[in-house]
Motif scaffolding. Structure first.
Motif, PDB file in Angstrom:
ATOM      1  N   GLN A  52      34.681  46.158  43.124  1.00 19.27           N
ATOM      2  CA  GLN A  52      35.121  47.008  44.229  1.00 19.27           C
ATOM      3  C   GLN A  52      36.022  48.160  43.786  1.00 19.27           C
ATOM      4  OE1 GLN A  52      33.967  46.760  47.398  1.00 19.27           O
ATOM      5  NE2 GLN A  52      32.620  45.176  46.590  1.00 19.27           N
ATOM      6  N   GLU A  53      36.906  47.896  42.814  1.00 20.62           N
ATOM      7  CA  GLU A  53      37.858  48.911  42.357  1.00 20.62           C
ATOM      8  C   GLU A  53      37.792  49.056  40.836  1.00 20.62           C
ATOM      9  OE1 GLU A  53      39.620  50.796  44.256  1.00 20.62           O
ATOM     10  OE2 GLU A  53      39.310  49.815  46.186  1.00 20.62           O
ATOM     11  N   ASP A  55      38.682  51.350  38.905  1.00 20.42           N
ATOM     12  CA  ASP A  55      39.854  51.989  38.300  1.00 20.42           C
ATOM     13  C   ASP A  55      40.989  51.008  38.015  1.00 20.42           C
ATOM     14  OD1 ASP A  55      38.512  54.368  38.397  1.00 20.42           O
ATOM     15  OD2 ASP A  55      39.537  55.131  40.171  1.00 20.42           O
ATOM     16  N   THR A  56      40.899  49.792  38.532  1.00 25.34           N
ATOM     17  CA  THR A  56      41.949  48.797  38.268  1.00 25.34           C
ATOM     18  C   THR A  56      41.617  47.892  37.075  1.00 25.34           C
ATOM     19  OG1 THR A  56      40.974  47.151  39.777  1.00 25.34           O
ATOM     20  CG2 THR A  56      42.514  48.748  40.735  1.00 25.34           C
ATOM     21  N   LEU A  57      40.438  48.051  36.501  1.00 24.11           N
ATOM     22  CA  LEU A  57      40.030  47.192  35.386  1.00 24.11           C
ATOM     23  C   LEU A  57      40.835  47.506  34.123  1.00 24.11           C
ATOM     24  CD1 LEU A  57      36.141  47.380  35.820  1.00 24.11           C
ATOM     25  CD2 LEU A  57      37.588  45.399  36.320  1.00 24.11           C
ATOM     26  N   ASP A  58      41.220  46.449  33.407  1.00 32.92           N
ATOM     27  CA  ASP A  58      41.981  46.629  32.168  1.00 32.92           C
ATOM     28  C   ASP A  58      41.089  46.886  30.962  1.00 32.92           C
ATOM     29  OD1 ASP A  58      44.447  46.192  33.423  1.00 32.92           O
ATOM     30  OD2 ASP A  58      44.209  44.010  33.273  1.00 32.92           O
ATOM     31  N   THR A  60      37.416  48.308  29.817  1.00 29.72           N
ATOM     32  CA  THR A  60      36.190  49.035  30.159  1.00 29.72           C
ATOM     33  C   THR A  60      35.619  49.658  28.879  1.00 29.72           C
ATOM     34  OG1 THR A  60      37.280  51.162  30.537  1.00 29.72           O
ATOM     35  CG2 THR A  60      37.188  49.637  32.416  1.00 29.72           C
ATOM     36  N   ASN A  93      35.387  53.584  34.240  1.00 29.09           N
ATOM     37  CA  ASN A  93      36.130  54.142  35.371  1.00 29.09           C
ATOM     38  C   ASN A  93      36.619  55.546  35.018  1.00 29.09           C
ATOM     39  OD1 ASN A  93      38.395  53.720  33.710  1.00 29.09           O
ATOM     40  ND2 ASN A  93      38.875  51.753  34.680  1.00 29.09           N
ATOM     41  N   GLU A  95      39.051  56.730  33.612  1.00 27.65           N
ATOM     42  CA  GLU A  95      39.625  56.949  32.279  1.00 27.65           C
ATOM     43  C   GLU A  95      38.600  57.514  31.293  1.00 27.65           C
ATOM     44  OE1 GLU A  95      41.136  53.158  31.126  1.00 27.65           O
ATOM     45  OE2 GLU A  95      43.021  53.401  32.213  1.00 27.65           O
TER      46      GLU A  95
END
Length: 261
Positions: A52-53, A55-58, A60, A93, A95
């Motif tokens: 779902q999010e 951008d919150t993954l540590d 990638t 994401n 980043e």
């Protein structure tokens, strides 16, 4: 042998992510070991597979490629997420956009993704790379890492107009950076066979490119059901298995498997 396929088109909204997800899961349903790699900062592939999010993954693709750049040890399982429909995937994401900028100063910057995939490809039959809608450094990395390019093209005027530039870029990468790279085929997407306009665009593509590039015999029909799968975080096979889009991707999967022979 693993076949690495970049799903690419610098025009957005042509069905790259939808094709990557449904072709990948279609191949897995046929008994193949499949990895999907998200090379797009928008995170659409991750969302389509239930994250779902993003951008919150540590962990990638950014962190993985960072380790390659810094020549750090990588665990083969690191960053890989297993999906309930039988495929593995590496998310991305926002980043990734920052990494693309920083690659300018990296030695052999076009080769970073290839160096990573070389380490893990013996575990898979297929690796599909979902490219961002641009011809920037991350997309070039995907083309250098790939054996083949699959080009989704919407049956509309503007997406067809930019096709020539993409084919030129693929040719340049083939000549200068990756001699094994070839075009697997052009896939017509969002085809509305009820309209003369859509039929005319399809005919134009087959006439202009048919003698130079393989064009898949089967198209992906226009359907709102395909767009809805992104929200659901599942493939078209799980969401609408009897629909026209599921049938389109089943036929595409069959064509890709036939090409192995």
């Amino acid at each position: 042998m693993c076949r690495i396929i970049a799903v690419a088109n610098q025009k957005g909204g042509v069905g790259k992510t939808t094709t990557c997800v449904n072709l990948g899961i279609g191949l897995a349903r046929a008994g193949k070991k499949v990895l999907l790699v998200e090379a797009d900062a928008q995170g659409s592939l991750s969302v389509s597979l239930g994250i779902q999010e993003p951008d919150t993954l540590d962990m990638t693709l950014v962190q993985i490629l960072g380790k390659i750049i810094n020549e750090e040890e990588i665990d083969p399982e690191e960053g890989i997420i297993k999906h309930k429909e039988g495929i593995d995937f590496i998310p991305a994401n926002i980043e990734l956009a920052g990494l693309e900028t920083s690659l300018v100063n990296v030695m052999s910057r076009e080769q970073i993704l290839r160096l990573y995939l070389e380490e893990i490809k013996n575990r898979y039959d297929y690796i599909l790379i979902d490219c961002m809608p641009s011809l920037g450094m991350i997309t070039i990395n995907a083309l250098v890492a790939a054996d083949y390019v699959l080009i989704p093209v919407e049956a509309a005027y503007l997406p067809v107009k930019v096709l020539q530039q993409l084919i030129k870029t693929i040719g340049k990468v083939h000549r200068q950076l990756n001699r094994k790279l070839s075009i697997l085929g052009i896939l017509l997407t969002k085809v509305d066979r009820r309209t003369n306009f859509s039929k005319d665009i399809e005919k134009q593509i087959r006439e202009v490119y048919g003698d130079k590039v393989h064009i898949f015999a089967h198209c992906i029909p226009m359907s709102v059901r395909a767009a809805e799968t992104t929200v659901e975080g599942k493939s078209i096979y799980a969401y609408d298995p009897k629909g026209i889009v599921a049938e389109g991707y089943r036929l595409l999967t069959g064509e890709v498997l036939d090409d192995e022979e």
